[in-house]
Write a protein that holds these residues in place. Structure first.
Motif, PDB file in Angstrom:
ATOM      1  N   THR A 176      42.750  47.123  33.879  1.00 23.69           N
ATOM      2  CA  THR A 176      43.948  47.079  33.076  1.00 23.69           C
ATOM      3  C   THR A 176      44.040  45.760  32.337  1.00 23.69           C
ATOM      4  O   THR A 176      43.610  44.730  32.829  1.00 23.69           O
ATOM      5  N   THR A 216      45.810  42.466  30.830  1.00 24.23           N
ATOM      6  CA  THR A 216      46.791  41.583  31.449  1.00 24.23           C
ATOM      7  C   THR A 216      47.138  40.456  30.500  1.00 24.23           C
ATOM      8  O   THR A 216      46.306  39.981  29.763  1.00 24.23           O
ATOM      9  N   CYS A 249      47.206  36.130  39.007  1.00 27.20           N
ATOM     10  CA  CYS A 249      46.617  37.393  39.451  1.00 27.20           C
ATOM     11  C   CYS A 249      47.728  38.246  40.066  1.00 27.20           C
ATOM     12  O   CYS A 249      48.442  37.776  40.959  1.00 27.20           O
ATOM     13  N   HIS A 254      47.450  40.558  42.066  1.00 25.43           N
ATOM     14  CA  HIS A 254      47.076  41.004  43.406  1.00 25.43           C
ATOM     15  C   HIS A 254      47.250  39.915  44.467  1.00 25.43           C
ATOM     16  O   HIS A 254      47.584  40.208  45.602  1.00 25.43           O
ATOM     17  N   CYS A 277      40.635  37.170  45.695  1.00 23.67           N
ATOM     18  CA  CYS A 277      41.029  38.432  46.323  1.00 23.67           C
ATOM     19  C   CYS A 277      40.021  39.544  46.068  1.00 23.67           C
ATOM     20  O   CYS A 277      40.138  40.623  46.622  1.00 23.67           O
ATOM     21  N   SER A 309      39.265  40.710  42.877  1.00 23.27           N
ATOM     22  CA  SER A 309      39.506  41.321  41.576  1.00 23.27           C
ATOM     23  C   SER A 309      38.490  40.818  40.552  1.00 23.27           C
ATOM     24  O   SER A 309      38.317  39.623  40.386  1.00 23.27           O
ATOM     25  N   ARG A 321      41.221  43.082  34.007  1.00 22.47           N
ATOM     26  CA  ARG A 321      40.923  42.809  35.411  1.00 22.47           C
ATOM     27  C   ARG A 321      41.013  44.097  36.215  1.00 22.47           C
ATOM     28  O   ARG A 321      41.761  44.999  35.889  1.00 22.47           O
ATOM     29  N   GLY A 322      40.205  44.142  37.263  1.00 25.28           N
ATOM     30  CA  GLY A 322      40.212  45.285  38.168  1.00 25.28           C
ATOM     31  C   GLY A 322      41.045  44.975  39.398  1.00 25.28           C
ATOM     32  O   GLY A 322      41.614  43.892  39.534  1.00 25.28           O
ATOM     33  N   ARG A 323      41.085  45.917  40.282  1.00 30.79           N
ATOM     34  CA  ARG A 323      41.775  45.732  41.550  1.00 30.79           C
ATOM     35  C   ARG A 323      40.797  45.213  42.582  1.00 30.79           C
ATOM     36  O   ARG A 323      39.592  45.446  42.475  1.00 30.79           O
ATOM     37  N   ASP A 355      38.800  47.733  48.372  1.00 33.53           N
ATOM     38  CA  ASP A 355      39.339  48.002  49.706  1.00 33.53           C
ATOM     39  C   ASP A 355      38.297  47.558  50.722  1.00 33.53           C
ATOM     40  O   ASP A 355      37.125  47.906  50.612  1.00 33.53           O
TER      41      ASP A 355
END
Length: 74
Positions: free
Chosen positions: A2, A4, A9, A11, A41, A43, A59-61, A64
């Motif tokens: 997405t 930004t 950040c 996240h 983190c 990202s 940037r991505g997430r 997990d």
């Protein structure tokens, strides 16, 4: 990923203007350069560096941890 325009950040709160945790790759362009970085983190971020300065354009997430496709790793 997405776009930004934030200053941290979303996240983990690490400031966008701070040094990235890890530089993944750098690419020169006619207008300056593109730097792919990874935040603390996890990202992945795309930073554009040109005459206007540095800005994160995508940037991505964070990945997990301990899961893959929603299923715990074994």
């Amino acid at each position: 990923m997405t776009s930004t325009t934030g200053t941290v950040c979303p996240h983990c709160g690490w400031p966008d203007g701070a040094e990235p945790f890890q530089i993944v790759s750098r690419h020169m362009t006619a207008a300056g350069g593109t730097v792919w970085t990874r935040c603390g983190c996890g990202s992945l971020q795309v930073r554009v560096v040109d005459a206007r300065g540095m800005r994160i354009v995508s940037r991505g997430r964070p990945a997990d941890t301990g899961t893959r496709s929603g299923t715990p790793c074994r």
